[in-house]
Design a protein around this motif. Sequence first.
Motif, short mmCIF file in Angstrom:
data_model
loop_
_atom_site.label_atom_id
_atom_site.label_comp_id
_atom_site.label_asym_id
_atom_site.label_seq_id
_atom_site.Cartn_x
_atom_site.Cartn_y
_atom_site.Cartn_z
N ARG A 57 6.88 50.41 -9.87
CA ARG A 57 6.81 50.95 -11.22
C ARG A 57 7.42 49.95 -12.19
O ARG A 57 8.41 49.30 -11.87
CB ARG A 57 7.57 52.28 -11.30
N SER A 58 6.82 49.85 -13.37
CA SER A 58 7.31 48.88 -14.34
C SER A 58 7.24 49.42 -15.76
O SER A 58 6.45 50.32 -16.06
CB SER A 58 6.48 47.59 -14.25
N ALA A 59 8.08 48.87 -16.63
CA ALA A 59 8.07 49.15 -18.06
C ALA A 59 8.22 47.81 -18.78
O ALA A 59 9.05 46.98 -18.39
CB ALA A 59 9.20 50.09 -18.45
N THR A 60 7.42 47.61 -19.84
CA THR A 60 7.39 46.32 -20.51
C THR A 60 7.36 46.49 -22.02
O THR A 60 6.53 47.25 -22.55
CB THR A 60 6.14 45.52 -20.09
N GLY A 118 13.47 48.78 -2.24
CA GLY A 118 14.72 49.38 -2.68
C GLY A 118 15.50 48.58 -3.69
O GLY A 118 16.73 48.64 -3.73
N HIS A 119 14.81 47.80 -4.53
CA HIS A 119 15.53 47.04 -5.56
C HIS A 119 14.62 46.85 -6.77
O HIS A 119 13.41 47.06 -6.72
CB HIS A 119 15.99 45.69 -5.02
N GLY A 120 15.25 46.44 -7.88
CA GLY A 120 14.52 46.18 -9.10
C GLY A 120 14.72 44.75 -9.56
O GLY A 120 15.53 44.02 -9.00
N ALA A 121 13.97 44.35 -10.58
CA ALA A 121 14.08 42.99 -11.10
C ALA A 121 13.58 42.96 -12.54
O ALA A 121 12.84 43.85 -12.98
CB ALA A 121 13.27 42.01 -10.25
N ARG A 122 14.01 41.93 -13.26
CA ARG A 122 13.52 41.71 -14.62
C ARG A 122 12.20 40.95 -14.58
O ARG A 122 11.99 40.10 -13.71
CB ARG A 122 14.54 40.91 -15.43
N THR A 123 11.34 41.26 -15.53
CA THR A 123 10.06 40.56 -15.64
C THR A 123 9.93 39.94 -17.03
O THR A 123 10.54 40.42 -17.99
CB THR A 123 8.88 41.51 -15.39
N TRP A 124 9.12 38.90 -17.16
CA TRP A 124 8.94 38.21 -18.42
C TRP A 124 7.56 37.57 -18.47
O TRP A 124 6.93 37.32 -17.44
CB TRP A 124 10.00 37.12 -18.61
N GLU A 146 8.73 37.04 -12.30
CA GLU A 146 9.76 38.04 -11.98
C GLU A 146 11.02 37.27 -11.57
O GLU A 146 10.96 36.38 -10.73
CB GLU A 146 9.28 38.93 -10.83
N ARG A 147 12.12 37.61 -12.19
CA ARG A 147 13.34 36.85 -11.95
C ARG A 147 13.73 36.89 -10.47
O ARG A 147 13.81 37.94 -9.86
CB ARG A 147 14.48 37.42 -12.79
N GLY A 148 13.94 35.70 -9.91
CA GLY A 148 14.36 35.59 -8.52
C GLY A 148 13.25 35.74 -7.51
O GLY A 148 13.51 35.70 -6.30
N ALA A 149 11.98 35.87 -7.97
CA ALA A 149 10.88 36.07 -7.01
C ALA A 149 9.77 35.04 -7.18
O ALA A 149 9.44 34.32 -6.26
CB ALA A 149 10.32 37.48 -7.15
#
Length: 231
Positions: A127-130, A156-162, A182-185
């Motif tokens: 799931r995402s919100a932008t 089981g984790h989330g991340a920031r997207t840009w 995606e930060r860190g991915a």
Amino acid sequence: MPMSPNRSLRLGATLLLSFSSLPALAGRPLVTDDASVVAPGMCQVEMSAQRDPGQGWFIPACNVANDWEVGAGFGGVRHEGAWRRALAVHAKTLFRPLTEDGWGAGVTFAQQQLTGLNGAQEGLRDRSATLILSIPIASWAIVHANVGGIEHRAAGHGARTWATALETTHGHTGLSLETFGERGAYRTWQAGWRWSAVPDVLDLDAAWGVQHCDGVRANYAVLGLTWTFPR
């Protein structure tokens, strides 16, 4: 060496979210979302096919209550040598519609699911919100910027997207250059081309991109079309 479950989940999520280009959220071939929705009383269908890895999408969307766009569709993604069913839904609304001489802003909520991954019944569900910002910088050019977050429920984790993009228009032809990730991915660069075969009705598009994920570089190519019609 066998792939670890965590890395398999991470790569599966990357396949679903980055290679599928968050389907139907932005005007093709953009992955970066823009501050516009389908016009009132109208619907559109976006279709695309991608190579390396193989996948295809069919995403209808319609205008609801003037400032909302709601869409839901399906596709197939090739992962670990097999095709997996994929589902996607999204809703987008505008705080300020984009105009030729003024900036626009909005927000998108989306959910994507890849079923049957590694024999799992539920597969991957994200799931995402932008938040979206679009700024015209010339009569023929617009800059788009996105910032948001994503929840990888299976991992089981989330991340920031840009995401950021430059979109240009020259008559019936449009060109774009963007980067997103995606930060860190992962992070991706993509160049796109769009041609209005029938203005305001039928657009054809193509894109080529380079993605970096876990130290691995992958190239991909996409072909698509957008058909707009009255509801």
